[in-house]
Design a protein around this motif. Structure first.
Motif, PDB file in Angstrom:
ATOM      1  N   ARG A   1       3.571   3.041   5.282  1.00 17.27           N
ATOM      2  CA  ARG A   1       2.985   2.309   6.411  1.00 17.27           C
ATOM      3  C   ARG A   1       1.836   1.448   5.939  1.00 17.27           C
ATOM      4  NH1 ARG A   1       1.147   6.656  10.360  1.00 17.27           N
ATOM      5  NH2 ARG A   1       1.068   7.788   8.431  1.00 17.27           N
ATOM      6  N   GLN A   2       1.799   0.237   6.444  1.00 20.66           N
ATOM      7  CA  GLN A   2       0.732  -0.699   6.121  1.00 20.66           C
ATOM      8  C   GLN A   2      -0.288  -0.721   7.255  1.00 20.66           C
ATOM      9  OE1 GLN A   2       0.675  -2.740   3.003  1.00 20.66           O
ATOM     10  NE2 GLN A   2       1.902  -0.899   2.703  1.00 20.66           N
ATOM     11  N   ARG A   3      -1.524  -1.008   6.911  1.00 19.91           N
ATOM     12  CA  ARG A   3      -2.598  -0.997   7.884  1.00 19.91           C
ATOM     13  C   ARG A   3      -3.603  -2.082   7.503  1.00 19.91           C
ATOM     14  NH1 ARG A   3      -6.703   4.071   8.232  1.00 19.91           N
ATOM     15  NH2 ARG A   3      -7.993   3.371   9.959  1.00 19.91           N
ATOM     16  N   ALA A   4      -4.232  -2.661   8.502  1.00 17.49           N
ATOM     17  CA  ALA A   4      -5.266  -3.661   8.251  1.00 17.49           C
ATOM     18  C   ALA A   4      -6.471  -3.354   9.135  1.00 17.49           C
ATOM     19  CB  ALA A   4      -4.743  -5.054   8.536  1.00 17.49           C
ATOM     20  N   VAL A   5      -7.659  -3.460   8.547  1.00 16.25           N
ATOM     21  CA  VAL A   5      -8.897  -3.130   9.241  1.00 16.25           C
ATOM     22  C   VAL A   5      -9.968  -4.153   8.867  1.00 16.25           C
ATOM     23  CG1 VAL A   5     -10.762  -1.433   9.413  1.00 16.25           C
ATOM     24  CG2 VAL A   5      -8.401  -0.662   9.302  1.00 16.25           C
ATOM     25  N   GLN A   6     -10.746  -4.535   9.854  1.00 14.27           N
ATOM     26  CA  GLN A   6     -11.969  -5.276   9.578  1.00 14.27           C
ATOM     27  C   GLN A   6     -13.119  -4.315   9.815  1.00 14.27           C
ATOM     28  OE1 GLN A   6     -12.219  -9.318  10.767  1.00 14.27           O
ATOM     29  NE2 GLN A   6     -14.418  -9.236  11.029  1.00 14.27           N
ATOM     30  N   ALA A   7     -14.034  -4.250   8.865  1.00 15.95           N
ATOM     31  CA  ALA A   7     -15.156  -3.319   8.958  1.00 15.95           C
ATOM     32  C   ALA A   7     -16.471  -4.078   8.815  1.00 15.95           C
ATOM     33  CB  ALA A   7     -15.059  -2.250   7.868  1.00 15.95           C
ATOM     34  N   ARG A   8     -17.431  -3.713   9.642  1.00 17.47           N
ATOM     35  CA  ARG A   8     -18.798  -4.242   9.523  1.00 17.47           C
ATOM     36  C   ARG A   8     -19.685  -3.088   9.105  1.00 17.47           C
ATOM     37  NH1 ARG A   8     -21.740  -8.846  12.781  1.00 17.47           N
ATOM     38  NH2 ARG A   8     -20.273  -9.923  11.466  1.00 17.47           N
TER      39      ARG A   8
ATOM     40  N   GLY B   1      -5.606  -0.815  -4.672  1.00 18.51           N
ATOM     41  CA  GLY B   1      -4.443  -1.659  -4.417  1.00 18.51           C
ATOM     42  C   GLY B   1      -4.507  -2.402  -3.101  1.00 18.51           C
ATOM     43  N   LEU B   2      -5.707  -2.624  -2.582  1.00 15.63           N
ATOM     44  CA  LEU B   2      -5.881  -3.313  -1.300  1.00 15.63           C
ATOM     45  C   LEU B   2      -6.080  -4.809  -1.508  1.00 15.63           C
ATOM     46  CD1 LEU B   2      -8.318  -0.752   0.324  1.00 15.63           C
ATOM     47  CD2 LEU B   2      -5.880  -1.032   0.815  1.00 15.63           C
ATOM     48  N   VAL B   3      -5.810  -5.565  -0.467  1.00 13.79           N
ATOM     49  CA  VAL B   3      -6.071  -7.004  -0.463  1.00 13.79           C
ATOM     50  C   VAL B   3      -7.016  -7.312   0.686  1.00 13.79           C
ATOM     51  CG1 VAL B   3      -3.851  -7.606  -1.529  1.00 13.79           C
ATOM     52  CG2 VAL B   3      -4.034  -7.497   0.967  1.00 13.79           C
ATOM     53  N   GLY B   4      -7.678  -8.472   0.604  1.00  8.49           N
ATOM     54  CA  GLY B   4      -8.578  -8.878   1.674  1.00  8.49           C
ATOM     55  C   GLY B   4      -9.763  -9.644   1.156  1.00  8.49           C
ATOM     56  N   TRP B   5     -10.902  -9.432   1.805  1.00 11.24           N
ATOM     57  CA  TRP B   5     -12.121 -10.149   1.434  1.00 11.24           C
ATOM     58  C   TRP B   5     -13.352  -9.364   1.876  1.00 11.24           C
ATOM     59  CZ3 TRP B   5     -14.811 -10.958   5.861  1.00 11.24           C
ATOM     60  CH2 TRP B   5     -14.094 -11.124   7.047  1.00 11.24           C
TER      61      TRP B   5
ATOM     62  N   VAL C   1     -22.629  -6.446   6.088  1.00 11.06           N
ATOM     63  CA  VAL C   1     -21.529  -6.903   5.244  1.00 11.06           C
ATOM     64  C   VAL C   1     -20.255  -6.691   6.044  1.00 11.06           C
ATOM     65  CG1 VAL C   1     -20.174  -6.384   3.168  1.00 11.06           C
ATOM     66  CG2 VAL C   1     -22.658  -6.466   3.033  1.00 11.06           C
ATOM     67  N   THR C   2     -19.389  -7.704   6.057  1.00  9.85           N
ATOM     68  CA  THR C   2     -18.093  -7.590   6.719  1.00  9.85           C
ATOM     69  C   THR C   2     -17.006  -7.622   5.662  1.00  9.85           C
ATOM     70  OG1 THR C   2     -18.886  -8.682   8.724  1.00  9.85           O
ATOM     71  CG2 THR C   2     -16.509  -8.628   8.402  1.00  9.85           C
ATOM     72  N   THR C   3     -16.001  -6.781   5.854  1.00  9.11           N
ATOM     73  CA  THR C   3     -14.858  -6.784   4.949  1.00  9.11           C
ATOM     74  C   THR C   3     -13.574  -6.660   5.749  1.00  9.11           C
ATOM     75  OG1 THR C   3     -13.886  -5.779   2.962  1.00  9.11           O
ATOM     76  CG2 THR C   3     -14.965  -4.286   4.516  1.00  9.11           C
ATOM     77  N   SER C   4     -12.561  -7.327   5.274  1.00 13.88           N
ATOM     78  CA  SER C   4     -11.225  -7.241   5.841  1.00 13.88           C
ATOM     79  C   SER C   4     -10.340  -6.653   4.760  1.00 13.88           C
ATOM     80  CB  SER C   4     -10.737  -8.643   6.238  1.00 13.88           C
ATOM     81  OG  SER C   4      -9.414  -8.585   6.724  1.00 13.88           O
ATOM     82  N   ILE C   5      -9.698  -5.530   5.052  1.00 13.64           N
ATOM     83  CA  ILE C   5      -8.885  -4.850   4.054  1.00 13.64           C
ATOM     84  C   ILE C   5      -7.496  -4.570   4.616  1.00 13.64           C
ATOM     85  CG2 ILE C   5     -10.765  -3.828   2.727  1.00 13.64           C
ATOM     86  CD1 ILE C   5     -10.474  -1.286   4.352  1.00 13.64           C
ATOM     87  N   ALA C   6      -6.502  -4.704   3.749  1.00 17.52           N
ATOM     88  CA  ALA C   6      -5.122  -4.443   4.157  1.00 17.52           C
ATOM     89  C   ALA C   6      -4.386  -3.790   2.998  1.00 17.52           C
ATOM     90  CB  ALA C   6      -4.426  -5.733   4.571  1.00 17.52           C
ATOM     91  N   GLY C   7      -3.468  -2.899   3.357  1.00 15.11           N
ATOM     92  CA  GLY C   7      -2.670  -2.223   2.347  1.00 15.11           C
ATOM     93  C   GLY C   7      -2.103  -0.935   2.901  1.00 15.11           C
ATOM     94  N   ALA C   8      -1.770  -0.043   1.998  1.00 13.91           N
ATOM     95  CA  ALA C   8      -1.196   1.245   2.394  1.00 13.91           C
ATOM     96  C   ALA C   8      -2.187   2.005   3.270  1.00 13.91           C
ATOM     97  CB  ALA C   8      -0.836   2.059   1.156  1.00 13.91           C
ATOM     98  N   ASP C   9      -1.674   2.639   4.298  1.00 16.85           N
ATOM     99  CA  ASP C   9      -2.501   3.364   5.268  1.00 16.85           C
ATOM    100  C   ASP C   9      -3.491   4.315   4.593  1.00 16.85           C
ATOM    101  OD1 ASP C   9      -3.360   4.298   7.816  1.00 16.85           O
ATOM    102  OD2 ASP C   9      -1.921   5.935   7.722  1.00 16.85           O
ATOM    103  N   ALA C  10      -3.020   5.122   3.659  1.00 19.18           N
ATOM    104  CA  ALA C  10      -3.891   6.095   2.999  1.00 19.18           C
ATOM    105  C   ALA C  10      -4.989   5.403   2.195  1.00 19.18           C
ATOM    106  CB  ALA C  10      -3.077   7.020   2.098  1.00 19.18           C
ATOM    107  N   ALA C  11      -4.659   4.294   1.543  1.00 17.98           N
ATOM    108  CA  ALA C  11      -5.648   3.564   0.742  1.00 17.98           C
ATOM    109  C   ALA C  11      -6.707   2.939   1.642  1.00 17.98           C
ATOM    110  CB  ALA C  11      -4.961   2.499  -0.105  1.00 17.98           C
TER     111      ALA C  11
ATOM    112  N   GLU D   1      -9.063  -2.277  13.999  1.00 14.08           N
ATOM    113  CA  GLU D   1      -7.708  -2.460  13.458  1.00 14.08           C
ATOM    114  C   GLU D   1      -7.168  -3.828  13.885  1.00 14.08           C
ATOM    115  OE1 GLU D   1      -5.823   0.115  11.862  1.00 14.08           O
ATOM    116  OE2 GLU D   1      -7.462   1.562  12.016  1.00 14.08           O
ATOM    117  N   PHE D   2      -6.345  -4.425  13.034  1.00 12.14           N
ATOM    118  CA  PHE D   2      -5.646  -5.638  13.421  1.00 12.14           C
ATOM    119  C   PHE D   2      -4.254  -5.622  12.806  1.00 12.14           C
ATOM    120  CE2 PHE D   2      -8.000  -6.852   9.616  1.00 12.14           C
ATOM    121  CZ  PHE D   2      -7.092  -7.603   8.884  1.00 12.14           C
ATOM    122  N   GLU D   3      -3.407  -6.452  13.336  1.00 13.03           N
ATOM    123  CA  GLU D   3      -2.019  -6.476  12.894  1.00 13.03           C
ATOM    124  C   GLU D   3      -1.897  -7.151  11.535  1.00 13.03           C
ATOM    125  OE1 GLU D   3       2.308  -8.035  14.509  1.00 13.03           O
ATOM    126  OE2 GLU D   3       0.595  -7.979  15.852  1.00 13.03           O
ATOM    127  N   VAL D   4      -1.141  -6.528  10.640  1.00  8.69           N
ATOM    128  CA  VAL D   4      -0.900  -7.116   9.321  1.00  8.69           C
ATOM    129  C   VAL D   4       0.137  -8.215   9.487  1.00  8.69           C
ATOM    130  CG1 VAL D   4      -0.160  -6.693   6.959  1.00  8.69           C
ATOM    131  CG2 VAL D   4      -1.338  -4.892   8.224  1.00  8.69           C
TER     132      VAL D   4
END
Length: 94
Positions: A4-11, A33-37, A46-56, A80-83
């Motif tokens: 399962r893939q998951r994407a999150v923006q975190a502040r 193994g995550l992607v984002g910024w 600090v804001t980060t957007s991360i996407a990848g495997a749910d567990a990661a 959470e946001f849609e990948v």
């Protein structure tokens, strides 16, 4: 195997600027193994957007709460946001 893939923006709040937080976050994300910024915000967060495997992603959120040496994290807000079109790497945005 769960893929399962998951994407999150975190502040991230606290003492998180001028302590190497963005470089640390990039290194941690790549290691998982995550992607984002990641970027500094004008309000000191600090804001980060991360996407990848749910567990990661879950692991990265826990690491964001700890932060690198010299930081002091007071709170991490996640949304959470849609990948859809995830980036292919992890970047620091100036």
């Amino acid at each position: 195997m769960d893929d399962r893939q998951r994407a999150v923006q975190a502040r991230v709040h606290g003492k998180v600027q001028r302590v190497g937080y963005r470089l640390w976050a990039r290194r941690e994300a790549i290691g998982l193994g995550l992607v984002g910024w990641v970027r500094n915000e004008r309000d000191g967060t600090v804001t980060t957007s991360i996407a990848g495997a749910d567990a990661a992603v879950s692991t990265m959120i826990e690491r964001l709460r700890q932060g690198p040496t010299g930081s002091s994290v007071s709170n991490v807000e996640t949304e959470e946001f849609e990948v859809l079109d995830a980036p292919v790497d992890f970047r620091i945005i100036a």
